[in-house]
Design an enzyme around this catalytic site. Structure first.
Site, PDB file in Angstrom:
ATOM      1  N   ASP A  18       0.831  -1.201   0.000  1.00 56.25           N
ATOM      2  CA  ASP A  18       0.000   0.000   0.000  1.00 56.25           C
ATOM      3  C   ASP A  18       0.873   1.261   0.000  1.00 56.25           C
ATOM      4  OD1 ASP A  18      -2.273   1.481   0.017  1.00 56.25           O
ATOM      5  OD2 ASP A  18      -2.804   1.099   2.100  1.00 56.25           O
ATOM      6  N   ASN A  66     -10.673  -2.714  -6.413  1.00 53.15           N
ATOM      7  CA  ASN A  66      -9.841  -1.769  -7.175  1.00 53.15           C
ATOM      8  C   ASN A  66     -10.394  -1.461  -8.579  1.00 53.15           C
ATOM      9  OD1 ASN A  66      -6.584  -2.819  -5.833  1.00 53.15           O
ATOM     10  ND2 ASN A  66      -7.933  -1.133  -5.212  1.00 53.15           N
TER      11      ASN A  66
END
Ligand code: FPP
Length: 247
Positions: A18, A66
């Site tokens: 991330d 996503n």
């Protein structure tokens, strides 16, 4: 600083990579530049894990959620993925790495899926580390899919509901045959699991670092492993019981 004990490294390391976007935004760069830098980190960490003898490395590369990102970012990520898989096959062969993907592959563009299949086929006989990319992956979706598979078996009369146990459910997940992760690393300061390996992380040690994924390197990996080695994994038992078990 303590050195790493090679006999006490995680057998299976899972990583939520991330902070690519924030890394780029901090430098007034486009988010995709962060993802490009992130791919370089993937190369370094894959190679280092393989060198250290980690048996299983699972990377969260693209979540089922996503797909909701701006179209241009999704497209750029898919292009990076394709380029990565193509470029890395030779290195995977050199390092005896077996390539694997978990997630809903039916969602992926056909050209990417073909690239994935080619890499899986080429590396199928390798015996070193198993590198798994989670793509279009969601932990809840995975459990639902497994539940459906088992329900169909029951409905067809091939399985009794009473026979369903944890082992059978584990064996119906995308990760069938892969031991559960011992350690989960998440970069960039977020302290969430974000629908990653929900079932499999039940007893994993969790390690969170403020470092963004593009800045995560061998030293940061060693730091995470040292932290892991300082923990006592009790699996619900007492310290005393554990000492007796290992005596
Ligand atoms: C998180 O950063 C990262 C991702 C959504 C994808 C991870 C992808 C890569 C490292 C590149 C492609 C992967 C491979 C294996 C070739 P973010 O965009 O969520 O960062 P932010 O939270 O700072 O916005």
């Amino acid at each position: 600083m303590d050195t790493l004990k090679p006999e006490n490294l995680p057998e299976h390391l899972a990583v939520i990579m991330d902070g690519n976007g924030r890394w780029a935004e901090k430098r007034m760069l486009q988010r995709i530049v962060g993802h490009q830098k992130g791919v370089e980190t993937v190369r370094v960490i894959v190679e280092e894990c393989s060198r250290l003898g980690i048996r299983y490395l699972t990377l969260f590369a693209f979540s089922a959620e996503n797909w909701l990102r701006p179209k241009t970012e999704v497209k750029a990520l898919m292009a990076l993925l394709k380029k990565y898989i193509r470029a890395e096959i030779a290195r995977m062969m050199q390092n005896d790495i077996r390539f694997n993907v978990i997630g809903n592959r039916a969602d992926l563009p056909p050209d990417i899926d073909r690239e994935i299949q080619a890499a899986m086929d080429r590396t199928a006989n390798n015996r070193g580390m198993l590198l798994t990319l989670a793509l279009s992956y969601g932990g809840r979706q995975e459990i639902v899919t497994a539940a459906k598979t088992l329900a169909e078996e029951v409905a067809a009369g091939r399985l009794s509901a009473e026979a369903i146990d944890e082992k059978m459910l584990s064996g119906s997940l995308y990760t069938a045959g892969i031991p559960d992760p011992d350690l989960l690393i998440r970069t960039s300061g977020e302290m969430r699991i974000s629908n990653f390996l929900l079932w499999q992380l039940a007893y994993a040690e969790l390690y969170f670092t403020e470092v963004n994924w593009p800045d995560f390197d061998r030293n940061e990996l060693a730091r995470a492993f040292r932290d892991y080695q300082s923990r006592e994994r009790r699996f619900g038992m007492t310290s005393d019981q554990l000492r007796k078990e290992s005596a």
